[in-house]
Design an enzyme around this catalytic site. Structure first.
Site, PDB file in Angstrom:
ATOM      1  N   CYS A  89       0.832  -1.211   0.000  1.00 26.31           N
ATOM      2  CA  CYS A  89       0.000   0.000   0.000  1.00 26.31           C
ATOM      3  C   CYS A  89       0.869   1.264   0.000  1.00 26.31           C
ATOM      4  O   CYS A  89       2.065   1.217   0.291  1.00 26.31           O
ATOM      5  CB  CYS A  89      -0.973  -0.030   1.190  1.00 26.31           C
ATOM      6  SG  CYS A  89      -0.376   0.768   2.682  1.00 26.31           S
ATOM      7  N   CYS A 141       2.774   2.011   3.191  1.00 27.37           N
ATOM      8  CA  CYS A 141       3.911   1.090   3.364  1.00 27.37           C
ATOM      9  C   CYS A 141       5.070   1.588   2.514  1.00 27.37           C
ATOM     10  O   CYS A 141       6.230   1.568   2.951  1.00 27.37           O
ATOM     11  CB  CYS A 141       3.529  -0.332   2.967  1.00 27.37           C
ATOM     12  SG  CYS A 141       2.608  -1.221   4.240  1.00 27.37           S
ATOM     13  N   ASP A 150       0.600  15.840   5.640  1.00 28.41           N
ATOM     14  CA  ASP A 150      -0.405  15.439   4.657  1.00 28.41           C
ATOM     15  C   ASP A 150      -0.222  16.297   3.398  1.00 28.41           C
ATOM     16  O   ASP A 150      -0.004  17.501   3.494  1.00 28.41           O
ATOM     17  CB  ASP A 150      -1.812  15.639   5.245  1.00 28.41           C
ATOM     18  CG  ASP A 150      -2.891  14.904   4.457  1.00 28.41           C
ATOM     19  OD1 ASP A 150      -3.476  13.961   5.007  1.00 28.41           O
ATOM     20  OD2 ASP A 150      -3.133  15.285   3.285  1.00 28.41           O
ATOM     21  N   HIS A 188       2.066  -2.699   8.700  1.00 29.33           N
ATOM     22  CA  HIS A 188       0.767  -2.513   8.061  1.00 29.33           C
ATOM     23  C   HIS A 188      -0.360  -3.191   8.843  1.00 29.33           C
ATOM     24  O   HIS A 188      -0.328  -4.381   9.089  1.00 29.33           O
ATOM     25  CB  HIS A 188       0.772  -3.080   6.631  1.00 29.33           C
ATOM     26  CG  HIS A 188      -0.548  -2.887   5.940  1.00 29.33           C
ATOM     27  ND1 HIS A 188      -0.764  -1.877   5.023  1.00 29.33           N
ATOM     28  CD2 HIS A 188      -1.725  -3.537   6.067  1.00 29.33           C
ATOM     29  CE1 HIS A 188      -2.024  -1.925   4.616  1.00 29.33           C
ATOM     30  NE2 HIS A 188      -2.628  -2.932   5.235  1.00 29.33           N
ATOM     31  N   ASN A 244     -10.002   7.832  10.571  1.00 24.35           N
ATOM     32  CA  ASN A 244     -11.179   7.411   9.819  1.00 24.35           C
ATOM     33  C   ASN A 244     -11.107   5.897   9.679  1.00 24.35           C
ATOM     34  O   ASN A 244     -10.076   5.360   9.275  1.00 24.35           O
ATOM     35  CB  ASN A 244     -11.186   8.077   8.440  1.00 24.35           C
ATOM     36  CG  ASN A 244     -11.315   9.583   8.546  1.00 24.35           C
ATOM     37  OD1 ASN A 244     -11.985  10.090   9.438  1.00 24.35           O
ATOM     38  ND2 ASN A 244     -10.662  10.304   7.642  1.00 24.35           N
ATOM     39  N   GLY A 282     -15.097   7.115   6.214  1.00 24.20           N
ATOM     40  CA  GLY A 282     -14.437   7.964   5.218  1.00 24.20           C
ATOM     41  C   GLY A 282     -12.965   7.636   5.011  1.00 24.20           C
ATOM     42  O   GLY A 282     -12.206   8.468   4.527  1.00 24.20           O
ATOM     43  N   HIS A 307      -3.803   5.157  10.075  1.00 26.45           N
ATOM     44  CA  HIS A 307      -3.153   6.458  10.233  1.00 26.45           C
ATOM     45  C   HIS A 307      -4.032   7.367  11.081  1.00 26.45           C
ATOM     46  O   HIS A 307      -5.258   7.278  11.035  1.00 26.45           O
ATOM     47  CB  HIS A 307      -2.855   7.102   8.879  1.00 26.45           C
ATOM     48  CG  HIS A 307      -4.046   7.253   7.987  1.00 26.45           C
ATOM     49  ND1 HIS A 307      -4.558   6.214   7.247  1.00 26.45           N
ATOM     50  CD2 HIS A 307      -4.844   8.319   7.717  1.00 26.45           C
ATOM     51  CE1 HIS A 307      -5.616   6.636   6.556  1.00 26.45           C
ATOM     52  NE2 HIS A 307      -5.816   7.914   6.834  1.00 26.45           N
ATOM     53  N   HIS A 338      -4.801  11.412  11.863  1.00 25.98           N
ATOM     54  CA  HIS A 338      -4.642  12.786  11.403  1.00 25.98           C
ATOM     55  C   HIS A 338      -4.447  13.654  12.642  1.00 25.98           C
ATOM     56  O   HIS A 338      -5.310  13.678  13.527  1.00 25.98           O
ATOM     57  CB  HIS A 338      -5.900  13.272  10.676  1.00 25.98           C
ATOM     58  CG  HIS A 338      -6.263  12.482   9.454  1.00 25.98           C
ATOM     59  ND1 HIS A 338      -5.987  12.921   8.174  1.00 25.98           N
ATOM     60  CD2 HIS A 338      -6.895  11.291   9.306  1.00 25.98           C
ATOM     61  CE1 HIS A 338      -6.444  12.032   7.297  1.00 25.98           C
ATOM     62  NE2 HIS A 338      -7.009  11.036   7.956  1.00 25.98           N
TER      63      HIS A 338
HETATM   64  P1  AMP Z   1      -8.073   8.999   4.972  1.00 30.83           P
HETATM   65  O1  AMP Z   1      -9.154   9.592   4.115  1.00 30.83           O
HETATM   66  O2  AMP Z   1      -8.372   9.066   6.442  1.00 30.83           O
HETATM   67  O3  AMP Z   1      -7.713   7.614   4.509  1.00 30.83           O
HETATM   68  O4  AMP Z   1      -6.809   9.930   4.798  1.00 30.83           O
HETATM   69  C1  AMP Z   1      -5.850   9.776   3.809  1.00 30.83           C
HETATM   70  C2  AMP Z   1      -4.991  11.023   3.820  1.00 30.83           C
HETATM   71  O5  AMP Z   1      -3.785  10.751   3.130  1.00 30.83           O
HETATM   72  C3  AMP Z   1      -5.629  12.221   3.114  1.00 30.83           C
HETATM   73  O6  AMP Z   1      -5.710  13.318   4.036  1.00 30.83           O
HETATM   74  C4  AMP Z   1      -4.655  12.522   1.956  1.00 30.83           C
HETATM   75  O7  AMP Z   1      -4.525  13.895   1.726  1.00 30.83           O
HETATM   76  C5  AMP Z   1      -3.373  11.907   2.455  1.00 30.83           C
HETATM   77  N1  AMP Z   1      -2.404  11.476   1.457  1.00 30.83           N
HETATM   78  C6  AMP Z   1      -2.631  10.722   0.361  1.00 30.83           C
HETATM   79  N2  AMP Z   1      -1.488  10.474  -0.303  1.00 30.83           N
HETATM   80  C7  AMP Z   1      -0.504  11.086   0.405  1.00 30.83           C
HETATM   81  C8  AMP Z   1       0.918  11.218   0.227  1.00 30.83           C
HETATM   82  N3  AMP Z   1       1.570  10.638  -0.794  1.00 30.83           N
HETATM   83  N4  AMP Z   1       1.618  11.938   1.138  1.00 30.83           N
HETATM   84  C9  AMP Z   1       0.985  12.529   2.180  1.00 30.83           C
HETATM   85  N5  AMP Z   1      -0.342  12.435   2.391  1.00 30.83           N
HETATM   86  C10 AMP Z   1      -1.076  11.727   1.530  1.00 30.83           C
HETATM   87 ZN    ZN Z   2       0.471  -0.390   4.343  1.00 30.41          ZN
END
Ligand code: AMP
Ligand code: ZN
Length: 117
Positions: free
Chosen positions: A2, A5, A28, A44, A82, A88, A95, A97
């Protein structure tokens, strides 16, 4: 493998805030607040629902350090994970936020919670 990862193992670049053997904090790419940091375990697991108490124990101290490092420990911040489709979650690697850098809104999260006054 993913995307988080790949970020954790350095295949995809990131803007790192703090890194240890087991955890990584990075900015982010689409910040939703003046400070928006993602905090992940390098191991993971799909979501919080699969997280282990061990993983979460380490993550607590790590997250507190990240908040202090970016100067949010006194001012305050919001920590969100989330979980799953209704939650969402878009990236299926656990992860958190970490959001802050200003007074955050606490808005309606579902259209059924809208009420007219
Ligand atoms: P979620 O919707 O809780 O799965 O959050 C995923 C978060 O990952 C979102 O806030 C995206 O802006 C962020 N995101 C996606 N790709 C990257 C990346 N390559 N580097 C940093 N943040 C990312
Ligand atoms: Zn992963």
């Amino acid at each position: 493998m993913c995307i988080f990862c790949k970020i954790a193992n350095g295949e995809i670049p990131n803007n790192t805030v703090l890194e240890t053997e087991h955890y990584l904090a990075f900015h982010d790419i689409y910040p939703k607040a003046p400070i928006h940091i993602l905090i992940i375990p390098k191991q993971h697991v799909d979501s919080f629902q699969e997280a282990t108490p061990d993983m979460m124990a380490g993550l607590t101290t790590f997250t507190q350090k990240v908040a202090s490092l970016v100067g949010l420990d006194q001012a305050g911040y919001r920590l969100i994970t989330n979980n799953g489709d209704d939650g969402g979650q878009e990236i299926h690697h656990l992860h958190f936020h970490l959001l802050g850098g200003g007074k955050l809104k606490w808005d309606h999260l579902h259209e059924d919670t809208h009420r007219s006054i």
